[in-house]
Write a protein that holds these residues in place. Structure first.
Motif, mmCIF file in Angstrom:
data_model
loop_
_atom_site.group_PDB
_atom_site.id
_atom_site.type_symbol
_atom_site.label_atom_id
_atom_site.label_comp_id
_atom_site.label_asym_id
_atom_site.label_seq_id
_atom_site.Cartn_x
_atom_site.Cartn_y
_atom_site.Cartn_z
ATOM 1 N N ALA B 145 0.824 -1.220 0.000
ATOM 2 C CA ALA B 145 0.000 0.000 0.000
ATOM 3 C C ALA B 145 0.851 1.261 0.000
ATOM 4 N N GLU B 146 1.909 1.292 0.823
ATOM 5 C CA GLU B 146 2.672 2.549 0.932
ATOM 6 C C GLU B 146 3.400 2.867 -0.386
ATOM 7 N N GLU B 147 3.770 1.826 -1.112
ATOM 8 C CA GLU B 147 4.455 2.058 -2.395
ATOM 9 C C GLU B 147 3.460 2.547 -3.452
ATOM 10 N N ALA B 148 2.264 1.959 -3.425
ATOM 11 C CA ALA B 148 1.225 2.408 -4.361
ATOM 12 C C ALA B 148 0.891 3.876 -4.101
ATOM 13 N N GLU B 149 0.742 4.220 -2.819
ATOM 14 C CA GLU B 149 0.399 5.607 -2.478
ATOM 15 C C GLU B 149 1.502 6.575 -2.931
ATOM 16 N N ARG B 150 2.742 6.147 -2.750
ATOM 17 C CA ARG B 150 3.888 6.987 -3.165
ATOM 18 C C ARG B 150 3.818 7.268 -4.668
ATOM 19 N N GLU B 151 3.596 6.219 -5.447
ATOM 20 C CA GLU B 151 3.566 6.380 -6.903
ATOM 21 C C GLU B 151 2.352 7.205 -7.357
ATOM 22 N N LEU B 152 1.201 6.936 -6.759
ATOM 23 C CA LEU B 152 -0.005 7.646 -7.198
ATOM 24 C C LEU B 152 0.080 9.135 -6.868
ATOM 25 N N THR B 171 -9.051 5.871 -12.673
ATOM 26 C CA THR B 171 -8.061 4.821 -12.559
ATOM 27 C C THR B 171 -8.010 3.903 -13.776
ATOM 28 N N HIS B 172 -6.808 3.710 -14.278
ATOM 29 C CA HIS B 172 -6.603 2.883 -15.468
ATOM 30 C C HIS B 172 -6.843 1.406 -15.161
ATOM 31 N N MET B 173 -7.748 0.803 -15.895
ATOM 32 C CA MET B 173 -8.084 -0.616 -15.746
ATOM 33 C C MET B 173 -8.553 -0.956 -14.323
ATOM 34 N N GLY B 174 -9.007 0.039 -13.607
ATOM 35 C CA GLY B 174 -9.431 -0.214 -12.230
ATOM 36 C C GLY B 174 -8.273 -0.554 -11.303
ATOM 37 N N SER B 175 -7.054 -0.067 -11.629
ATOM 38 C CA SER B 175 -5.873 -0.358 -10.794
ATOM 39 C C SER B 175 -6.133 -0.158 -9.310
ATOM 40 N N VAL B 176 -6.759 0.967 -8.970
ATOM 41 C CA VAL B 176 -6.909 1.293 -7.545
ATOM 42 C C VAL B 176 -8.053 0.526 -6.889
ATOM 43 N N LEU B 177 -8.723 -0.322 -7.671
ATOM 44 C CA LEU B 177 -9.751 -1.173 -7.077
ATOM 45 C C LEU B 177 -9.218 -2.597 -6.910
ATOM 46 N N ALA B 178 -7.909 -2.769 -7.133
ATOM 47 C CA ALA B 178 -7.330 -4.117 -7.150
ATOM 48 C C ALA B 178 -7.379 -4.804 -5.790
ATOM 49 N N ASN B 179 -7.368 -4.038 -4.715
ATOM 50 C CA ASN B 179 -7.605 -4.612 -3.384
ATOM 51 C C ASN B 179 -8.093 -3.501 -2.437
ATOM 52 N N PRO B 180 -8.707 -3.870 -1.303
ATOM 53 C CA PRO B 180 -9.327 -2.838 -0.430
ATOM 54 C C PRO B 180 -8.339 -1.788 0.066
ATOM 55 N N GLU B 181 -7.081 -2.172 0.267
ATOM 56 C CA GLU B 181 -6.096 -1.189 0.723
ATOM 57 C C GLU B 181 -5.907 -0.093 -0.323
ATOM 58 N N LEU B 182 -5.924 -0.515 -1.581
ATOM 59 C CA LEU B 182 -5.754 0.465 -2.663
ATOM 60 C C LEU B 182 -6.979 1.377 -2.772
ATOM 61 N N VAL B 183 -8.160 0.811 -2.529
ATOM 62 C CA VAL B 183 -9.377 1.648 -2.553
ATOM 63 C C VAL B 183 -9.279 2.722 -1.467
ATOM 64 N N LYS B 184 -8.755 2.330 -0.293
ATOM 65 C CA LYS B 184 -8.597 3.313 0.792
ATOM 66 C C LYS B 184 -7.665 4.451 0.358
ATOM 67 N N ILE B 185 -6.602 4.093 -0.348
ATOM 68 C CA ILE B 185 -5.672 5.126 -0.844
ATOM 69 C C ILE B 185 -6.396 6.069 -1.805
ATOM 70 N N LEU B 187 -9.469 6.858 -1.834
ATOM 71 C CA LEU B 187 -10.305 7.777 -1.053
ATOM 72 C C LEU B 187 -9.460 8.849 -0.363
ATOM 73 N N ARG B 188 -8.320 8.415 0.176
ATOM 74 C CA ARG B 188 -7.435 9.387 0.847
ATOM 75 C C ARG B 188 -6.947 10.451 -0.132
ATOM 76 N N LEU B 189 -6.620 10.012 -1.362
ATOM 77 C CA LEU B 189 -6.125 10.967 -2.367
ATOM 78 C C LEU B 189 -7.213 11.986 -2.718
ATOM 79 N N SER B 190 -8.448 11.499 -2.777
ATOM 80 C CA SER B 190 -9.573 12.398 -3.057
ATOM 81 C C SER B 190 -9.673 13.477 -1.975
ATOM 82 N N ILE B 197 -13.541 11.696 -7.216
ATOM 83 C CA ILE B 197 -13.050 10.459 -7.828
ATOM 84 C C ILE B 197 -14.183 9.795 -8.587
ATOM 85 N N LEU B 198 -13.802 9.079 -9.626
ATOM 86 C CA LEU B 198 -14.803 8.276 -10.328
ATOM 87 C C LEU B 198 -15.101 7.062 -9.469
#
Lengths: 317, 317
Positions: B145-152, B171-185, B187-190, B197-198
């Motif tokens: 999660a922390e690496e995904a958040e860094r990149e996004l 999100t491209h191809m639903g990347s950020v829906l790939a797991n619940p931790e990514l969905v939380k990110i 939301l945090r980015l929003s 967010i879409l």
């Protein structure tokens, strides 16, 4: 009839032996042309396409030129967006003579790339956005030798690991000539991978003696390199090439061309840059595919060769 | 005439106050359409182009579609080779409504990209060659999660630092829906960037309660999202779109299109992939530029809006 005695026989034998030895030593070393099986004074010529992998337009043009025999060798820019596409084609079309166009610059304004090594490990090669510097001067000042070597090895390794045996190494925009430390790396890479490098003899004088000595011992330096420069353009596109080909001397010669299709992709990449730009690359492509250019080569008794032949010679020696 | 005394006056005053308070609370909250200044039951529609920055062909198609009013919003893939070109155009053509197409996948076989963060810092997002995984499933399993958040964040920051104010994130191809931790990110980015967010309401049920609660509190979730899928294709290209538009209900709707010119560049990128491939993108482009499509929107009393209007509303609230 005088009969020679044993002592005289001995002396004659010694003299004959000495004569043979002298002749063997006095015989001039074989020229590169002879080593490749051509007459001593052949005008060997490599017609070389730079920048494979830069763009789809450039890949397509290089494939066309290879298939028509209009180029004999080319080299690939591994960090560019279209290198995977080019590598894939080369892998499935054996016989294409391809080397590594060692790349540490990214010169277009809005179409950029950095290295293929993680950015933290080559930070001296990159600008604040993580791209290579656009010009060789900035690279020469900033580059740490060990980081440059790391990236350049990664570029060569990536091609080898894909299953391609590269035939030579050369350098995009002269990146590896940006400072003497980089030239040393270039030489080390040649030794380590047993690959010939593009290096014109005329450049040797510019180098510190410890480098020039090593270079002079190489048997495959270019006697003459021709690359069209903006200042040479006058009259028809073929004119400076004609002059160069008519002036070719025996030895190892190379003509570098920059080819591509002048389409929307290449126009957008090269926007704002006429030199080596999109229209330029179409003109170079049209030129080498033309019968006029092919006739020019024939009339001037040029022997077209590939870098792979020189690499094979290096392997034998 | 009966004169009311002071006590009665007090009671009436209290009753009237209570009535006003009740009415204020009982009034249904304004719909998004009303908040945007449209009638309550408007069928709001965003026509959205994904994948800006992917290729020159895609950039050119998006610019054409924006200029013709055929799309109202789009979003950019920051790690792709043509994002700088797209950013440059957006900067000099204010009024284009552009968000960030958060990207953590690279789905084409021979045209790849990794993150814009140094690879060592996001290694869980990358394959052994330093590229993003081609599919969301592999990303969902591997991503820290922390690496995904860094990149996004780096992707959003790069656009903002270039001088563009993005209007939304998706999100491209639903990347950020790939797991619940990514969905939380996501939301945090929003929250952090104050950007809509879409997110289609229909997806909320799939999420863990702690995430769905946060999402439900948002006022800008999509009531309906339509994206052409391979299984829907039958008859004319417009047919599934027609069905979708005729079935639109009041609320916030979005149609996603994938547009591009079916030229050599895009054909080579999408080689071997018909779905969302080169011919597909040309058909989507031709469709949205057609008068038949424009008439369809008119006939169905659709109100075209941009993500920027929703972002402005968020800022006000």
């Amino acid at each position: 009839m005088k009969i020679i005695n044993t002592k005289e026989k001995g002396i004659i034998l010694i003299l004959v032996s000495l004569l043979f030895t002298f002749c063997a030593y006095a015989q001039p070393p074989k020229t590169l042309a002879e080593q490749l099986g051509f007459p001593k004074d052949s005008k060997l010529l490599i017609i070389h396409a730079d920048d494979m992998g830069l763009a789809q337009s450039v890949n397509a043009a290089c494939i066309k030129a290879f298939n028509e025999g209009a180029i004999t060798s080319g080299s690939i820019m591994v960090p560019c967006p279209w290198s995977l596409d080019m590598i894939d084609y080369i892998k499935s079309h054996r016989g294409m003579d391809v080397g590594i166009h060692l790349t540490m610059t990214a010169e277009w304004d809005l179409y950029k790339w950095g290295g293929i090594t993680p950015a933290d490990q080559i930070s001296s090669l990159l600008d604040k956005n993580g791209y290579f510097y656009p010009a060789v001067e900035a690279l020469g000042k900033a580059a740490k030798a060990e980081e440059a070597e790391r990236e350049l090895k990664a570029q060569i390794n990536k091609v080898i690991e894909s299953g391609i045996q590269p035939t030579h190494i050369d350098t995009h925009m002269g990146s590896v000539l940006a400072n003497p430390e980089l030239v040393k790396i270039y030489l080390r890479l040649s030794e380590e991978y047993n690959l010939p490098i593009l290096f014109p003899k005329a450049y040797i004088g510019w180098l510190p003696p410890e480098i020039s000595k090593v270079l002079e011992s190489k048997g495959f330096l270019l006697d003459n390199l021709f690359m069209l420069e903006p200042s040479m353009i006058a009259g028809r596109w073929i004119d400076p090439y004609k002059k160069a080909i008519e002036g070719l001397k025996p030895g190892l010669n190379q003509i570098i061309v920059h080819i591509g299709y002048d389409n929307d992709e290449l126009k957008a990449i090269c926007k704002g840059h006429d030199d080596y730009g999109s229209a330029w690359r179409q003109k170079d492509l049209d030129l080498i595919l033309s019968s006029e250019f092919k006739d020019l080569l024939k009339k001037n008794n040029v022997i077209l060769i590939r870098w792979g032949q020189i690499r094979d010679l290096m392997e034998k020696n």
